[in-house]
Design an enzyme around this catalytic site. Structure first.
Site, PDB file in Angstrom:
ATOM      1  N   LYS A 182      49.195 -48.402 110.222  1.00  0.00           N
ATOM      2  CA  LYS A 182      50.107 -49.535 109.976  1.00  0.00           C
ATOM      3  C   LYS A 182      49.416 -50.860 110.249  1.00  0.00           C
ATOM      4  CE  LYS A 182      53.916 -46.786 111.579  1.00  0.00           C
ATOM      5  NZ  LYS A 182      53.530 -46.145 112.818  1.00  0.00           N
ATOM      6  N   ASP A 207      46.767 -41.720 110.959  1.00  0.00           N
ATOM      7  CA  ASP A 207      46.744 -43.059 111.567  1.00  0.00           C
ATOM      8  C   ASP A 207      45.319 -43.583 111.676  1.00  0.00           C
ATOM      9  OD1 ASP A 207      49.400 -43.030 111.950  1.00  0.00           O
ATOM     10  OD2 ASP A 207      49.341 -42.800 114.126  1.00  0.00           O
ATOM     11  N   MET A 240      49.493 -49.958 124.702  1.00  0.00           N
ATOM     12  CA  MET A 240      49.398 -51.171 123.878  1.00  0.00           C
ATOM     13  C   MET A 240      49.565 -52.423 124.740  1.00  0.00           C
ATOM     14  SD  MET A 240      51.583 -49.859 120.576  1.00  0.00           S
ATOM     15  CE  MET A 240      52.796 -48.864 121.429  1.00  0.00           C
ATOM     16  N   GLY A 262      47.440 -39.140 120.047  1.00  0.00           N
ATOM     17  CA  GLY A 262      48.206 -38.751 121.237  1.00  0.00           C
ATOM     18  C   GLY A 262      49.283 -37.760 120.894  1.00  0.00           C
ATOM     19  N   PRO A 294      44.126 -37.952 122.532  1.00  0.00           N
ATOM     20  CA  PRO A 294      43.545 -39.287 122.672  1.00  0.00           C
ATOM     21  C   PRO A 294      42.196 -39.483 121.985  1.00  0.00           C
ATOM     22  CG  PRO A 294      43.542 -38.102 124.763  1.00  0.00           C
ATOM     23  CD  PRO A 294      44.107 -37.171 123.761  1.00  0.00           C
ATOM     24  N   VAL A 321      25.469   1.429 125.074  1.00  0.00           N
ATOM     25  CA  VAL A 321      25.138   0.626 123.895  1.00  0.00           C
ATOM     26  C   VAL A 321      25.254   1.496 122.642  1.00  0.00           C
ATOM     27  CG1 VAL A 321      23.347  -0.737 122.780  1.00  0.00           C
ATOM     28  CG2 VAL A 321      23.583  -0.808 125.256  1.00  0.00           C
TER      29      VAL A 321
HETATM   30  N1  SAH Z   1      51.292 -41.672 120.438  1.00  0.00           N
HETATM   31  C1  SAH Z   1      50.188 -42.162 121.212  1.00  0.00           C
HETATM   32  C2  SAH Z   1      50.339 -43.614 121.579  1.00  0.00           C
HETATM   33  C3  SAH Z   1      50.345 -44.555 120.421  1.00  0.00           C
HETATM   34  S1  SAH Z   1      50.419 -46.218 120.926  1.00  0.00           S
HETATM   35  C4  SAH Z   1      50.021 -41.292 122.465  1.00  0.00           C
HETATM   36  O1  SAH Z   1      50.856 -40.449 122.751  1.00  0.00           O
HETATM   37  O2  SAH Z   1      48.991 -41.457 123.134  1.00  0.00           O
HETATM   38  C5  SAH Z   1      48.718 -46.654 120.951  1.00  0.00           C
HETATM   39  C6  SAH Z   1      48.267 -46.934 122.353  1.00  0.00           C
HETATM   40  O3  SAH Z   1      47.987 -45.721 123.035  1.00  0.00           O
HETATM   41  C7  SAH Z   1      46.996 -47.723 122.444  1.00  0.00           C
HETATM   42  O4  SAH Z   1      47.216 -49.107 122.275  1.00  0.00           O
HETATM   43  C8  SAH Z   1      46.556 -47.405 123.849  1.00  0.00           C
HETATM   44  O5  SAH Z   1      47.286 -48.115 124.793  1.00  0.00           O
HETATM   45  C9  SAH Z   1      46.944 -45.952 123.966  1.00  0.00           C
HETATM   46  N2  SAH Z   1      45.831 -45.062 123.621  1.00  0.00           N
HETATM   47  C10 SAH Z   1      45.757 -44.165 122.631  1.00  0.00           C
HETATM   48  N3  SAH Z   1      44.580 -43.502 122.636  1.00  0.00           N
HETATM   49  C11 SAH Z   1      43.889 -44.004 123.660  1.00  0.00           C
HETATM   50  C12 SAH Z   1      42.585 -43.741 124.200  1.00  0.00           C
HETATM   51  N4  SAH Z   1      41.774 -42.829 123.691  1.00  0.00           N
HETATM   52  N5  SAH Z   1      42.196 -44.473 125.275  1.00  0.00           N
HETATM   53  C13 SAH Z   1      42.997 -45.386 125.817  1.00  0.00           C
HETATM   54  N6  SAH Z   1      44.224 -45.667 125.358  1.00  0.00           N
HETATM   55  C14 SAH Z   1      44.667 -44.989 124.298  1.00  0.00           C
END
Ligand code: SAH
Length: 477
Positions: free
Chosen positions: A274, A252, A387, A306, A229, A23
């Site tokens: 959007k 977003d 989606m 995502g 997510p 130490v």
């Molecule tokens: N670019 C994103 C997807 C965008 S489309 C990706 O790579 O994940 C958006 C869709 O992603 C949502 O309608 C759902 O189906 C899914 N999504 C995104 N985050 C989510 C979450 N935390 N839990 C469940 N579905 C999710």
């Protein structure tokens, strides 16, 4: 706050270190870095301490510390008490109090006039992290996080800034212009290391002019960042770096509030979520905003849920940037299928169930006719439907029509990876009813395939408790 962080100049100050173990050795190393003159007293010394003495870096003296009269012979500015004898530590503390010398007793906060923080050293940039002695391990964990975040060259930048400071002050007398210059300087030099090295070899008037011009003409850059997510723990280190340095963030709707909170506090935030039915014009506007901010020389973060390249229209945005010769970088994120499956305990592939994995969306009405339903209805394949809520009935009918069994296992994961995650399991034909009966809300991911039957067995994620007490998965017979 009970302790004030101050930076002490210890160069050539006399520091007495009591104790000769590991130490003490660690403390000695820290003090040597800042140029302290160290004398170490103990009965026995670690080899490294002996070596430092042999190399004349420190002085050591073998002595019994039960009699502290010996200390009177030294001029002492500071004491580090690192013996493992509580009685000695106490009497050292008493001695120091009598003589008005500041003392730090290792691991005994009540016997300290000062405590030492954990340090991230990017000299001359130094970050000190203190828990005021309440949780040193936590301070160390925070230190590790900061180590990741601070680029290694940041100290070099600060050194150059110091060298240029007065010259820039003369060249740019207006305070606001000068601040803008420094803002850009740090962003710019961060991007172009090689130019930086050449430009700072000499700094005559002409050179300073060149530097100012280069910095002021710098174009900004766009980082297309996948935020994952929703769970902030699933951000990449690169994503965090961008969030904390961006001047402007175009984000977003899908981004969780925990992640939004990680954005640099003075960054401009623009919500470009959007609206349904207004895709085309919106997308065009977003592209224009990205281009415009980058042309203004800003560091732009385009933050998407995502991964930007998975149903995220990231491709369209970077194509617009490329056409307009705007510099960009793409930071991948964990896409919903991968994140949700992991947090719901669904192995997306499994040797006994699925050898392939398909990501699909049935959302976009323009492309509906072109969907190859036979392909998606294949067996031994896991289907991740993005989606999918609105057109769930259509999706189910089409898959069954094209050969998928109505009793195929499925899971619907709502708010996957977040505190509010919900996983529902059932059969393919039940999906529309499951959505209505449980009032499933967006965002939700539909996973179709026999791997989803593991969701119950491998359900490891315990929302609301996951931070404090992760539930270990133990398979019971
Ligand atoms: N670019 C994103 C997807 C965008 S489309 C990706 O790579 O994940 C958006 C869709 O992603 C949502 O309608 C759902 O189906 C899914 N999504 C995104 N985050 C989510 C979450 N935390 N839990 C469940 N579905 C999710």
């Amino acid at each position: 706050m009970n302790y004030l962080p101050i930076n002490i100049k210890l160069k050539n100050k006399q520091v007495l270190v009591l104790g000769g173990g590991s130490v003490a050795q660690r403390k000695i190393n820290n003090m040597l870095v800042v140029g302290a003159k160290i004398t170490c007293l103990a009965l026995n010394f670690e080899n490294q301490i002996k070596q430092l003495a042999d190399n004349k870096k420190i002085q050591i003296m073998r002595c019994d510390l039960t009699d502290l009269n010996i200390l009177d012979q030294f001029h002492i500015d500071l004491i580090i008490s690192a013996t493992d004898q509580e009685v000695i530590n106490q009497s050292v503390y008493n001695y120091a109090q009598r003589k008005n010398i500041w003392v730090n007793t290792v691991d005994q906060q009540d016997l300290c006039d000062f405590i030492t923080p954990a340090i991230v050293d990017r000299s001359p940039i130094v970050v000190a992290i203190s828990s005021e002695g309440s949780a040193p391990v936590l301070a160390r964990i925070i230190k590790q996080k900061i180590e990741y975040l601070l680029p290694l060259n940041i100290g070099y930048l600060a050194t150059i800034a110091k060298k240029l400071r007065n010259k820039i002050k003369t060249a740019i007398p207006d305070f606001n212009n000068r601040r803008r210059f420094w803002d850009r300087f740090f962003q710019w030099s961060h991007q172009s290391q090689s130019i930086l090295k050449d430009k700072f070899k000499t700094t005559n008037k002409q050179q300073i002019k060149t530097i100012i011009n280069s910095v002021n003409q710098t174009q900004g850059k766009v980082h297309l960042v996948g935020a994952g997510p929703g769970n902030p723990d699933l951000l990449t280190i690169k994503a965090i770096k961008v969030l904390q340095t961006a001047d402007v963030v175009l984000h977003d709707h899908l981004i969780s509030s925990e992640i939004m909170n990680m954005i640099r506090k003075d960054a401009e935030l623009i919500d470009v979520g959007k609206q349904a039915g207004n895709h085309k014009t919106k997308q065009h506007n977003i592209n224009q905003l990205l281009i415009q901010h980058a042309r203004d020389g800003q560091q732009v973060c385009r933050l998407k849920g995502g991964d930007s390249f998975v149903f995220g229209r990231g491709g369209e945005e970077v194509l617009a940037l490329a056409e307009n010769k705007i510099a960009f970088e793409i930071v991948p994120g964990i896409t919903a299928a991968v994140g949700c499956a992991a947090y719901a305990g669904i192995p997306l592939t499994h040797r006994d169930h699925a050898q392939s994995l398909a990501f699909m969306t049935a959302h976009c009405s323009d492309s509906e006719d072109t969907i190859d339903w036979k392909f998606y209805a294949k067996n031994n394949q896991t289907l991740a439907v993005y989606m999918g809520l609105i057109k769930a009935e259509h999706l189910v009918n089409k898959l069954i029509e094209n050969g998928k069994s109505p009793t195929e296992h499925v899971a619907i994961i709502e708010n996957g990876t977040r505190e509010s995650q919900r996983t529902l399991t059932g059969s393919l034909h039940q999906i529309p009813d499951m959505i209505i009966a449980n009032q499933v809300q967006s965002p939700a991911l539909i996973v179709i395939g026999s791997v989803t039957q593991y969701a119950k067995e491998l359900d490891w994620f315990v929302p609301h408790q996951s931070q404090q007490e992760p539930k270990a998965y133990l398979k019971t017979a």
